[in-house]
Design an enzyme around this catalytic site. Sequence first.
Site, PDB file in Angstrom:
ATOM      1  CD  GLU A 273      69.555  48.446   4.716  1.00 22.23           C
ATOM      2  OE1 GLU A 273      68.783  48.552   5.684  1.00 22.23           O
ATOM      3  OE2 GLU A 273      70.252  47.427   4.517  1.00 22.23           O
TER       4      GLU A 273
ATOM      5  CG  PHE B 245      62.220  48.923   5.636  1.00 25.37           C
ATOM      6  CD1 PHE B 245      61.072  48.269   5.204  1.00 25.37           C
ATOM      7  CD2 PHE B 245      62.962  49.652   4.708  1.00 25.37           C
ATOM      8  CE1 PHE B 245      60.675  48.333   3.874  1.00 25.37           C
ATOM      9  CE2 PHE B 245      62.568  49.717   3.373  1.00 25.37           C
ATOM     10  CZ  PHE B 245      61.424  49.059   2.965  1.00 25.37           C
TER      11      PHE B 245
ATOM     12  CG  ASP C  74      33.191  45.932  21.366  1.00 22.50           C
ATOM     13  OD1 ASP C  74      34.278  45.409  21.689  1.00 22.50           O
ATOM     14  OD2 ASP C  74      33.117  46.999  20.720  1.00 22.50           O
TER      15      ASP C  74
ATOM     16  NE  ARG D  75      42.649  44.401  25.725  1.00 22.20           N
ATOM     17  CZ  ARG D  75      41.439  44.387  25.203  1.00 22.20           C
ATOM     18  NH1 ARG D  75      41.236  43.862  24.003  1.00 22.20           N
ATOM     19  NH2 ARG D  75      40.415  44.885  25.833  1.00 22.20           N
TER      20      ARG D  75
ATOM     21  CE  LYS E 234      35.313  48.898  18.500  1.00 23.63           C
ATOM     22  NZ  LYS E 234      34.714  49.052  19.845  1.00 23.63           N
ATOM     23  CD1 TRP E 235      40.914  45.340  11.956  1.00 24.51           C
ATOM     24  CD2 TRP E 235      40.031  44.067  10.358  1.00 24.51           C
ATOM     25  NE1 TRP E 235      41.930  44.600  11.414  1.00 24.51           N
ATOM     26  CE2 TRP E 235      41.423  43.807  10.428  1.00 24.51           C
ATOM     27  CE3 TRP E 235      39.266  43.379   9.408  1.00 24.51           C
ATOM     28  CZ2 TRP E 235      42.058  42.903   9.587  1.00 24.51           C
ATOM     29  CZ3 TRP E 235      39.914  42.478   8.570  1.00 24.51           C
ATOM     30  CH2 TRP E 235      41.277  42.240   8.658  1.00 24.51           C
TER      31      TRP E 235
ATOM     32  N   GLY F 141      42.612  49.808  19.683  1.00 17.97           N
ATOM     33  CA  GLY F 141      42.549  50.414  21.009  1.00 17.97           C
ATOM     34  C   GLY F 141      42.101  51.855  20.849  1.00 17.97           C
TER      35      GLY F 141
ATOM     36  CG  ASP G 247      46.503  54.440   8.841  1.00 16.87           C
ATOM     37  OD1 ASP G 247      46.040  53.956   7.790  1.00 16.87           O
ATOM     38  OD2 ASP G 247      46.821  53.731   9.821  1.00 16.87           O
TER      39      ASP G 247
ATOM     40  CD  GLU H 220      20.247  60.116  32.804  1.00 16.33           C
ATOM     41  OE1 GLU H 220      21.247  60.675  33.269  1.00 16.33           O
ATOM     42  OE2 GLU H 220      19.952  58.924  33.069  1.00 16.33           O
TER      43      GLU H 220
HETATM   44  C1  GLA Z   1      39.590  47.941  22.159  1.00 21.03           C
HETATM   45  C2  GLA Z   1      38.562  48.854  21.522  1.00 21.03           C
HETATM   46  C3  GLA Z   1      37.352  48.948  22.409  1.00 21.03           C
HETATM   47  C4  GLA Z   1      36.788  47.570  22.610  1.00 21.03           C
HETATM   48  C5  GLA Z   1      37.843  46.644  23.180  1.00 21.03           C
HETATM   49  C6  GLA Z   1      37.361  45.212  23.232  1.00 21.03           C
HETATM   50  O1  GLA Z   1      40.157  48.509  23.287  1.00 21.03           O
HETATM   51  O2  GLA Z   1      39.113  50.098  21.239  1.00 21.03           O
HETATM   52  O3  GLA Z   1      36.405  49.805  21.856  1.00 21.03           O
HETATM   53  O4  GLA Z   1      36.303  47.072  21.382  1.00 21.03           O
HETATM   54  O5  GLA Z   1      39.040  46.679  22.432  1.00 21.03           O
HETATM   55  O6  GLA Z   1      38.316  44.372  23.757  1.00 21.03           O
END
Ligand code: GLA
Length: 726
Positions: A176, A280, A366, A443, A476-477, A525, A531, A611
Amino acid sequence: MAIHYQQENRIFSLHTVHSTYQMKIDDFGFLLHLYYGGKISGSMDYLLTCYDRGFSGNPSDAGEDRTYSMDVLPQEYPGMGTGDYRSSALIIHNADESDCCDLRYVSHNIQKGKYALEGLPAVHASKEEAETLEILLEDPVSRVQVRLLYGVLEKEDIITRSAVIRNCGTGRVIVEKAASACLDFVAGEYDIISFQGRHMMERIPQRRETGYGSYVFGSRRGTSSHQHNPAVILAGRDTTEEHGDCYGMVFVYSGNFMCEAEKDQFGQTRVLMGLQSDLFHYPLGQNGTLTVPETILGFSGEGLGGLSNRFHRCIREHIYRGRYRNRLRPILLNSWEASYFDFNGETIYKLAEDAAELGIDMVVMDDGWFGKREDDNSGLGDWQVNERKLGCTLGSLIERINGLGVKFGIWIEPEMVSEDSSLYREHPDWALRIPGRKPVRGRNQLVLDFSRKEVREYVFDAICKVLDQGNIEYVKWDMNRSISDFYSMENGQGRVAYDYVLGVYDFLEKLTGRYPELLLEGCSGGGGRFDAGMMYYTPQIWCSDNTDAVDRIQIQYGTSFLYPVSVVGSHVSAVPNHQTGRSVSLHTRSVVAMAGTFGYELNPEKLTAEEREAIREQVRQYKSYAELIQGGMYYRLSNPLEDVCAAWMFVSESGDRALLNVVMLEVHGNMAVNYVKLRGLKKDAVYEDAATGKCYYGSALMGAGIPMPVRQEEYPAYQMELIEKL
Ligand code: GLA
């Protein structure tokens, strides 16, 4: 030998260069904690005191002795039901419906090298770098066994802890609650520093006094979360950046966790780090096991700065793996804030042309390249390249981009499914949901049941088919919602939160095995799964969806307490900033993004010629500092939550090179001059300011500081590179 066992008094001592950890098997087989702190010699069992305390019971083994109580004695792995009324490290619901677990010593062994954990990330080290102590405990009635694991990385001043729980009885038991580390302190007044936040404002440090009762935080979101990071610091009341004792606990896990800091009736402090007990109920049949994820422990007697550098090094050297473990990271140009879902093959190619022209190493495509995905309401799960949208095949796009001398990376979100997707229409039962209830949307997407092998295998194959289409050097996962429907059609409720995370690790292990050259950047997000567990697979994590430089200063400040700069994904974005509407100079944005892996998240087409020139210079500069930033020592020189400026610096390990960074946070009429004191330099060395040629003694820069210019401007930033003059 870092680990010693003294047979005569049954004491274990774990020594690192600057710390000692001690425990003792008492006369009844209880494993008592004796000490953790600065390095000491001798036996610390003299710290144990026994008095007859009212309402603190005594084990029957103690006979008539009313002074011996588990309610007061410091322990290594306290189980529920032994007369200890403080928070337990372990709660087992036994086959006979009782909740007791009375663990006693059975045996131990000491080995060279560092233990590994099946299916879970953990600190790794060679035979020369680490030793392992295993202590086997057992409840003689239920026959539940716990194998406590201690890894000692002597040179790194790091000790790791984990526990493997096995049901050696005949009936089914339910775990537990299970922690991997318990730290008991018989005396002392402490503060707890934890890292709280929210989406777009992660890991803001909070320092509070421990008081009678418990301070508890954790996650029930299925991921480690934006809201509470799975790490904590216990610091003496007077401990500062440079002085005093402090302890760090970093949980190497990416799911639901719980940290508790409790002050008991006698002012003793207990800190527990482990799995979240809500949601859990882990069943163990005969011989079933549960491995509790690892906690990394560190101690510093030289304040929080010393603690941070210990953890930074440990994560860089002993958590990261693979090709990018010790490699500089490519500078990225990411399409997200440049164009969101509105792109095609040509616009991505255009980004790559700009990248080439600006000296940027890689372009990242992305979200939006697959299935039906013109916004975030559909398409997740359909990992087939949308060639109609791109106007070309993925392979040909990558070839053209590589032809410019630019690397290519791509975004994925494997754990998710949109209800509006072919995958969901075919396999609605693959999403986590509670039977008879409509799943909670986040989302507008659902979470796939990654505790199921067939689900993982399907997604793995689909993702591999994409990755095999060309020279993809970075992924990017992402993971863009919290889990809410903790129920697996296959595995039920009690184990899904844990098995889901192990499923994610299994997927990542296979992915990194199949594509060893790939750089993975974690993301949820931004920093919702930031972590040490993820860092084992993804040595880079998008720190926050908030790219505003001023907010990022706070986010990166909090992050720096336990996590190294090389894991921090940090980009320069356009102004007004898309999250806050604030406009900050391009220079300031670059100084802040340079406290990370560095990159850009904007459309270069919208930049002026000036720039663009400035960006070319920033890229050149970052490349010259990269080793110092990603591999050097890190010092916080101010507290940006309170001070007029944010100041931090990087120093090479030998102390011969440093980079000071300052951003003024306040501007007032007729302002007082702000002096920033440097750290980490060699006192007697002379350092030259690389820009002006001015020379200073290390002792002067550290003792008296350096005045910052007073300017009528918001958020001006300064960087100063110092090189030792020989
Ligand atoms: C999340 C990521 C962003 C981008 C969006 C795409 O919010 O943190 O950097 O990749 O998803 O949907």
